[in-house]
Write a protein that holds these residues in place. Structure first.
Motif, mmCIF file in Angstrom:
data_model
loop_
_atom_site.group_PDB
_atom_site.id
_atom_site.type_symbol
_atom_site.label_atom_id
_atom_site.label_comp_id
_atom_site.label_asym_id
_atom_site.label_seq_id
_atom_site.Cartn_x
_atom_site.Cartn_y
_atom_site.Cartn_z
ATOM 1 N N VAL A 52 0.866 -1.182 0.000
ATOM 2 C CA VAL A 52 0.000 0.000 0.000
ATOM 3 C C VAL A 52 0.898 1.226 0.000
ATOM 4 N N GLU A 53 0.680 2.115 -0.963
ATOM 5 C CA GLU A 53 1.456 3.360 -1.041
ATOM 6 C C GLU A 53 0.525 4.562 -1.031
ATOM 7 N N GLY A 54 1.014 5.669 -0.549
ATOM 8 C CA GLY A 54 0.237 6.902 -0.524
ATOM 9 C C GLY A 54 0.000 7.363 0.904
ATOM 10 N N LYS A 76 -2.207 9.386 2.356
ATOM 11 C CA LYS A 76 -3.562 9.420 2.899
ATOM 12 C C LYS A 76 -4.049 8.037 3.290
ATOM 13 N N VAL A 77 -3.927 7.070 2.363
ATOM 14 C CA VAL A 77 -4.464 5.742 2.641
ATOM 15 C C VAL A 77 -3.663 5.024 3.717
ATOM 16 N N PHE A 85 5.255 3.300 -7.786
ATOM 17 C CA PHE A 85 4.779 4.475 -8.500
ATOM 18 C C PHE A 85 5.914 5.124 -9.290
ATOM 19 N N SER A 111 5.788 7.754 -3.346
ATOM 20 C CA SER A 111 5.188 8.304 -2.138
ATOM 21 C C SER A 111 6.248 8.268 -1.042
ATOM 22 N N GLY A 129 -11.645 -1.712 -7.128
ATOM 23 C CA GLY A 129 -11.467 -0.868 -5.948
ATOM 24 C C GLY A 129 -12.681 -0.023 -5.645
ATOM 25 N N GLN A 153 -2.052 -2.282 -6.856
ATOM 26 C CA GLN A 153 -1.939 -0.923 -6.340
ATOM 27 C C GLN A 153 -3.117 -0.048 -6.802
ATOM 28 N N LYS A 154 -3.570 -0.245 -8.039
ATOM 29 C CA LYS A 154 -4.663 0.562 -8.575
ATOM 30 C C LYS A 154 -5.974 0.259 -7.845
ATOM 31 N N ASN A 200 -5.799 1.711 -4.207
ATOM 32 C CA ASN A 200 -5.958 3.164 -4.187
ATOM 33 C C ASN A 200 -7.399 3.568 -4.462
ATOM 34 N N MET A 259 -9.693 3.323 -1.461
ATOM 35 C CA MET A 259 -9.501 4.351 -0.433
ATOM 36 C C MET A 259 -9.526 3.764 0.989
#
Length: 239
Positions: free
Chosen positions: A26-28, A30-31, A71, A75, A111, A137-138, A141, A144
């Motif tokens: 999991v990248e990002g 916010k998430v 990515f 991130s 997702g 990953q898509k 994301n 959320m």
């Protein structure tokens, strides 16, 4: 970081390696922050100094993050979770609301459907094995963070539906108007592939086909949008 560790994390970009390792990424900001705040049990969390974490993490340099990131623009945080095998109890689909994905190919749609299931409090999500990977990953994301809250299962749909006693509704252009649906505490909503629709084996088991009334000239409606409208109708009078 060792070369072996970097390669192990890079391998998780591919579905076969995620399945072999039983891990996903999991990248990002916010998430990851949302999941950490919710106590999601990550195995590992890698972060640069640019990420303010509410829990201890393994700090790495930006060049290392570039090497392990999935990515093009990394991130500042990458977390690794565990994929756990989940089995359905006999007769589970007969109770509550089930959203079944029949060969959904686009991971973004997968997702979004997970997010819809979370929004409406659907009891379980069942993905056919030929659907896009929930742990790409898509898809993650697009969900959320909902993938961590929804009860999901991967299983062949036809054998499950054969023995189901709850009404089986399929999203289909040639079906009945969704506005005619009554609220139902127990139901199975099946949404099919964006390109070919519902598979023949699943279509033969439907008790009712449902469509969204078209007023414009669009050829079709996005699978996730259609599923959301149908589930909204089914839950309109539920507490």
């Amino acid at each position: 970081m060792t070369k072996a560790e970097i390669q192990r994390l890079r391998d998780l970009r591919e579905r076969r390696h995620r399945q072999a390792q039983g891990r996903f990424v999991v990248e990002g900001e916010k998430v990851v922050r949302e999941l950490l705040a919710g106590g999601f049990p990550f195995d590992e969390v890698y972060a640069t100094d640019a990420f303010e974490s509410p829990v201890p993490v393994r700090r790495i340099a930006p060049p290392e993050m570039m090497r392990i990131s999935h990515f093009p623009t990394p991130s500042p945080v990458l977390a690794v979770g565990r994929i756990e095998e989940r089995s359905l109890e006999p007769g589970a689909l007969n109770r509550g609301l089930t959203l079944a994905l029949d060969g959904i190919q686009d991971p973004g749609n997968v997702g979004t459907l997970v997010r819809i299931a979370d929004w409406f409090g659907v009891d379980r999500l069942v993905l056919s094995p030929d659907s896009a990977d929930l742990f790409s990953q898509k898809a993650i994301n697009a969900s959320m963070g909902s993938f961590a809250r929804v009860s999901w299962h991967i299983a062949d749909l036809a054998p499950l539906l054969v023995s189901a006693t709850a009404p089986i509704l399929g999203c289909d252009l040639g079906g009945d108007d969704a506005r005619s649906l009554k609220s139902a505490a127990d139901a199975i909503v099946v949404v099919g592939s964006e390109g070919r629709g519902l598979s023949p084996a699943v279509r033969s088991l439907l008790q009712r086909r449902i469509t969204i009334r078209r007023r414009g000239r669009a050829e079709s409606l996005n699978a996730a949008v259609a599923a959301g409208i149908v589930i909204d109708r089914l839950t309109q009078d539920l507490p």
